[in-house]
Design a protein around this motif. Sequence first.
Motif, PDB file in Angstrom:
ATOM      1  N   MET A  34       0.709  -1.065  -0.268  1.00 25.76           N
ATOM      2  CA  MET A  34      -0.383  -0.233   0.143  1.00 25.76           C
ATOM      3  C   MET A  34       1.080   1.161  -0.354  1.00 25.76           C
ATOM      4  O   MET A  34       2.279   1.042   0.192  1.00 25.76           O
ATOM      5  CB  MET A  34      -0.758   0.115   1.398  1.00 25.76           C
ATOM      6  N   ARG A  80       3.332   3.239   2.290  1.00 23.73           N
ATOM      7  CA  ARG A  80       4.231   1.879   3.559  1.00 23.73           C
ATOM      8  C   ARG A  80       3.747   1.054   4.186  1.00 23.73           C
ATOM      9  O   ARG A  80       2.999  -0.738   4.153  1.00 23.73           O
ATOM     10  CB  ARG A  80       5.290   2.282   4.416  1.00 23.73           C
ATOM     11  N   HIS A  81       2.630   1.470   5.290  1.00 20.97           N
ATOM     12  CA  HIS A  81       1.770   0.820   6.359  1.00 20.97           C
ATOM     13  C   HIS A  81       2.263  -0.674   6.901  1.00 20.97           C
ATOM     14  O   HIS A  81       1.513  -1.504   7.048  1.00 20.97           O
ATOM     15  CB  HIS A  81       0.446   0.243   5.748  1.00 20.97           C
ATOM     16  N   CYS A  82       3.320  -0.555   7.246  1.00 18.95           N
ATOM     17  CA  CYS A  82       4.089  -1.253   8.303  1.00 18.95           C
ATOM     18  C   CYS A  82       3.680  -1.442   9.471  1.00 18.95           C
ATOM     19  O   CYS A  82       3.079  -0.528  10.127  1.00 18.95           O
ATOM     20  CB  CYS A  82       5.445  -0.830   8.273  1.00 18.95           C
ATOM     21  N   PHE A  83       3.610  -2.307   9.890  1.00 19.63           N
ATOM     22  CA  PHE A  83       3.238  -3.286  11.397  1.00 19.63           C
ATOM     23  C   PHE A  83       3.645  -2.141  12.467  1.00 19.63           C
ATOM     24  O   PHE A  83       5.314  -2.603  12.609  1.00 19.63           O
ATOM     25  CB  PHE A  83       2.673  -4.579  12.335  1.00 19.63           C
ATOM     26  N   GLU A  84       4.144  -0.599  13.214  1.00 17.83           N
ATOM     27  CA  GLU A  84       4.748  -0.152  13.859  1.00 17.83           C
ATOM     28  C   GLU A  84       5.002  -0.631  14.582  1.00 17.83           C
ATOM     29  O   GLU A  84       6.098  -0.943  15.049  1.00 17.83           O
ATOM     30  CB  GLU A  84       4.262   1.595  14.630  1.00 17.83           C
ATOM     31  N   GLN A  89      11.286  -1.773  16.139  1.00 19.42           N
ATOM     32  CA  GLN A  89      10.657  -1.803  16.413  1.00 19.42           C
ATOM     33  C   GLN A  89       9.999  -1.046  14.546  1.00 19.42           C
ATOM     34  O   GLN A  89      11.075   0.563  14.645  1.00 19.42           O
ATOM     35  CB  GLN A  89       9.570  -1.077  16.877  1.00 19.42           C
ATOM     36  N   GLY A 110       8.070   0.620  13.397  1.00 19.04           N
ATOM     37  CA  GLY A 110       7.539   2.649  13.470  1.00 19.04           C
ATOM     38  C   GLY A 110       9.205   3.345  13.714  1.00 19.04           C
ATOM     39  O   GLY A 110       8.477   4.264  13.262  1.00 19.04           O
ATOM     40  N   TYR A 111       9.994   2.833  14.170  1.00 21.33           N
ATOM     41  CA  TYR A 111      10.824   3.301  14.278  1.00 21.33           C
ATOM     42  C   TYR A 111      11.872   4.083  13.645  1.00 21.33           C
ATOM     43  O   TYR A 111      13.213   3.616  13.789  1.00 21.33           O
ATOM     44  CB  TYR A 111      11.346   3.730  15.823  1.00 21.33           C
ATOM     45  N   THR A 112      12.172   2.770  12.341  1.00 23.06           N
ATOM     46  CA  THR A 112      12.905   3.016  11.490  1.00 23.06           C
ATOM     47  C   THR A 112      12.948   3.945   9.797  1.00 23.06           C
ATOM     48  O   THR A 112      11.581   4.684  10.650  1.00 23.06           O
ATOM     49  CB  THR A 112      12.902   1.611  10.529  1.00 23.06           C
ATOM     50  N   SER A 113      13.943   3.994   9.691  1.00 24.49           N
ATOM     51  CA  SER A 113      13.500   4.934   8.316  1.00 24.49           C
ATOM     52  C   SER A 113      12.469   5.235   7.388  1.00 24.49           C
ATOM     53  O   SER A 113      11.806   3.599   7.067  1.00 24.49           O
ATOM     54  CB  SER A 113      14.650   5.942   8.001  1.00 24.49           C
ATOM     55  N   GLY A 114      12.338   6.156   6.747  1.00 25.50           N
ATOM     56  CA  GLY A 114      11.135   6.079   5.796  1.00 25.50           C
ATOM     57  C   GLY A 114      11.185   4.625   4.069  1.00 25.50           C
ATOM     58  O   GLY A 114      10.219   4.120   3.768  1.00 25.50           O
ATOM     59  N   GLN A 133      11.543   1.552   6.132  1.00 18.78           N
ATOM     60  CA  GLN A 133      10.103   0.837   6.281  1.00 18.78           C
ATOM     61  C   GLN A 133       9.178   0.646   4.342  1.00 18.78           C
ATOM     62  O   GLN A 133       8.367  -0.125   4.577  1.00 18.78           O
ATOM     63  CB  GLN A 133       9.155   2.383   6.257  1.00 18.78           C
ATOM     64  N   ARG A 175       7.396  -7.837   2.717  1.00 13.74           N
ATOM     65  CA  ARG A 175       6.293  -8.288   3.561  1.00 13.74           C
ATOM     66  C   ARG A 175       5.859  -9.187   2.647  1.00 13.74           C
ATOM     67  O   ARG A 175       5.211 -10.374   2.595  1.00 13.74           O
ATOM     68  CB  ARG A 175       5.654  -7.988   4.845  1.00 13.74           C
ATOM     69  N   ASP A 198      -2.470  -3.230  14.820  1.00 20.03           N
ATOM     70  CA  ASP A 198      -1.532  -2.165  14.049  1.00 20.03           C
ATOM     71  C   ASP A 198      -2.609  -1.135  12.862  1.00 20.03           C
ATOM     72  O   ASP A 198      -2.039  -0.152  12.949  1.00 20.03           O
ATOM     73  CB  ASP A 198      -0.201  -2.255  14.354  1.00 20.03           C
ATOM     74  N   ASP A 199      -2.705  -2.025  12.274  1.00 19.98           N
ATOM     75  CA  ASP A 199      -3.127  -1.766  11.315  1.00 19.98           C
ATOM     76  C   ASP A 199      -4.048  -1.798  10.330  1.00 19.98           C
ATOM     77  O   ASP A 199      -3.978  -3.603   9.382  1.00 19.98           O
ATOM     78  CB  ASP A 199      -2.202  -1.059   9.760  1.00 19.98           C
ATOM     79  N   ILE A 214       3.500   6.750  18.156  1.00 23.48           N
ATOM     80  CA  ILE A 214       5.317   6.340  17.418  1.00 23.48           C
ATOM     81  C   ILE A 214       5.747   7.903  16.585  1.00 23.48           C
ATOM     82  O   ILE A 214       4.144   7.507  15.799  1.00 23.48           O
ATOM     83  CB  ILE A 214       5.752   4.912  16.601  1.00 23.48           C
ATOM     84  N   ARG A 218       8.382   9.617  14.570  1.00 21.75           N
ATOM     85  CA  ARG A 218       9.240   9.675  13.851  1.00 21.75           C
ATOM     86  C   ARG A 218       9.547  10.497  13.555  1.00 21.75           C
ATOM     87  O   ARG A 218       8.687  11.877  14.086  1.00 21.75           O
ATOM     88  CB  ARG A 218       9.728   9.037  13.128  1.00 21.75           C
TER      89      ARG A 218
END
Lengths: 271, 332
Positions: free
Chosen positions: A95, A98-102, A145, A147-151, A154, A161, B210-211, B329, B331
Amino acid sequence: MPDSKETLLEVNNIEVIYNHVILVLKGVSLNVPKGGITALLGGNGAGKTTTLKAISNLLHSERGEVTKGSVIYRGEPVHHLSPEALVKKGVVQVMEGRHCFEHLTIEENLLTGAYTRRDGGAAVAADLEMVYTYFPRLKERRKSQAGYTSGGEQQMCAIGRALMSRPETILLDEPSMGLAPQLVEEIFTIVKNLNENEGVSFLLAEQNTNVALRFAHQGYILESGRVVMEGPAAELRENPDVKEFYLGMSDEGRKSFRDVRSYRRRKRWLA
Amino acid sequence: MSADFLYGIEVVLNGLMAGVLYALVALGFVLIFKASGIFNFAQGVMALFAALTLVGIMEGQVPFAHLINAVFGTNIHHFGWQVPAILAIFLTVLVMIAFAWAVQHFVFRHLVGQEPIILFMATIGLAYFLEGVGDLMWGSSIRTLALGLPQGGSLWVEEMTNGLGGDDFYGFFIDKLDMVATLVALVLVAGLVAFAQYTKQGRAMRAVADDHQAALSVGISLSYIWVLVWSLAGIVALVAGVMWGAKSGVQFSLSLIALKALPVLMLGGFTSIPGAIVGGMIIGVGEKLFEYTIGAPYLGGATENWFAYMLALVFLVFRPQGLFGERIIERV
């Protein structure tokens, strides 16, 4: 260009309406050949994302529905299938945004991609390694996690995934969004490698026409819910209208948006 | 050690175990809220319904007896058998799973993507519906739960600690049922955490939390996961219903324990399973200790009724996500 002309995915004249009133797609048709990268281009609100979601059946939860036309995958109509049934058939969407599971780690994110698989833990573990070879950065960050990685990470995570479901076709929505040009290049190169080495077909929605047409084999250009132009990527790249409206170039070199003549010509083209 | 200090400790111990009972209710809320964003007002009624069902099955009562008799002119009330506790618990779990499926199938499936307030309203409707169904199925009289759970103070603990603080101290008074409840709650929480953390379905559950859209896109069926969490919440409700029911009888007021869970949630966070437990314990200890040290001597007692809510209010002002709520979260 892929040699095979076998069509994997066929979208026939679909119309999509949101909330029973807002007509977003006004008859979009396109073909995705097996083993190719197909680009879906156009500006904001052209209907790229809606087209992808109409294919992957993610529209329902956003109160949208396909009211006309059909989506055929491998000769079978699929527009009534649930998203999970489609994932099992080998079509998965990455999507936009990104829509990762944060709150899940990168590795857990990747593992959720294998949710629909029934071929055992060993095969999944092998594919996890495969994803890590394409995205070495994910391996470094696999305990963080998401949610804490860069764009960029992600975006890689989201593509990785999707790969974990062992897809035949990936619907990739706006992979360049919010990323530095260098990263965009890196991501597209990986997409190309995946296409060539793993045989994954891509349908790619992208605003960055320049990059998309360099990596894609063929393209469709969408404007206000209609396909206005289609053809092999190389031809589209040379088309004067595409050059002017999407690549920001014209015969006289770079042009300004203030150019009234160009605006008028574009209006005519859309009508 | 002075006797006063030891009595203080006793208060804390009792508070801890009362807190576990609050936590058991809060846990059900957390499960559903985390996975679907639905604040399930019906959780307390689910505990009542589960306890009623358990008692009804154990006593061999005919469900909907009144209705059946009215329609067919019969006069049946009991099957005439007693069901052993283990089997009855198993059957009750099946009923709660069926309930979870029905809730998803008939209500929330049609409300996908709606505003939280609409989902909340739906759960209020559900609460009163379930209350009615519970009445219709099993009748509205107060029931006793004969699970054979130990009751009363533990003599053993009392004797072991007798005389610790001199002649004024007669040993800790600790309710055996509270001890059992604590053990059961710890096992339940450990099980739930392990399930969420290490299994495929648990991972999918957290992914959905989460989503939703992304979970759909990787092929996770939201309906399935929601039935799963409602089933888990139903099982948690059963445990809470059993423990509270054993304490005060299975009756309508059982459904009001849901209100006791609210401050626990404010404290522990709406999205954290361990938070529900720790939050419950803080509330339990806090209210008992406050009553013992300030409430009873200076404020005329009965502070337990409002202390938890005041504490929750203070927390809301200073730490709205609760102690363990998922950090939002951001960033930079």
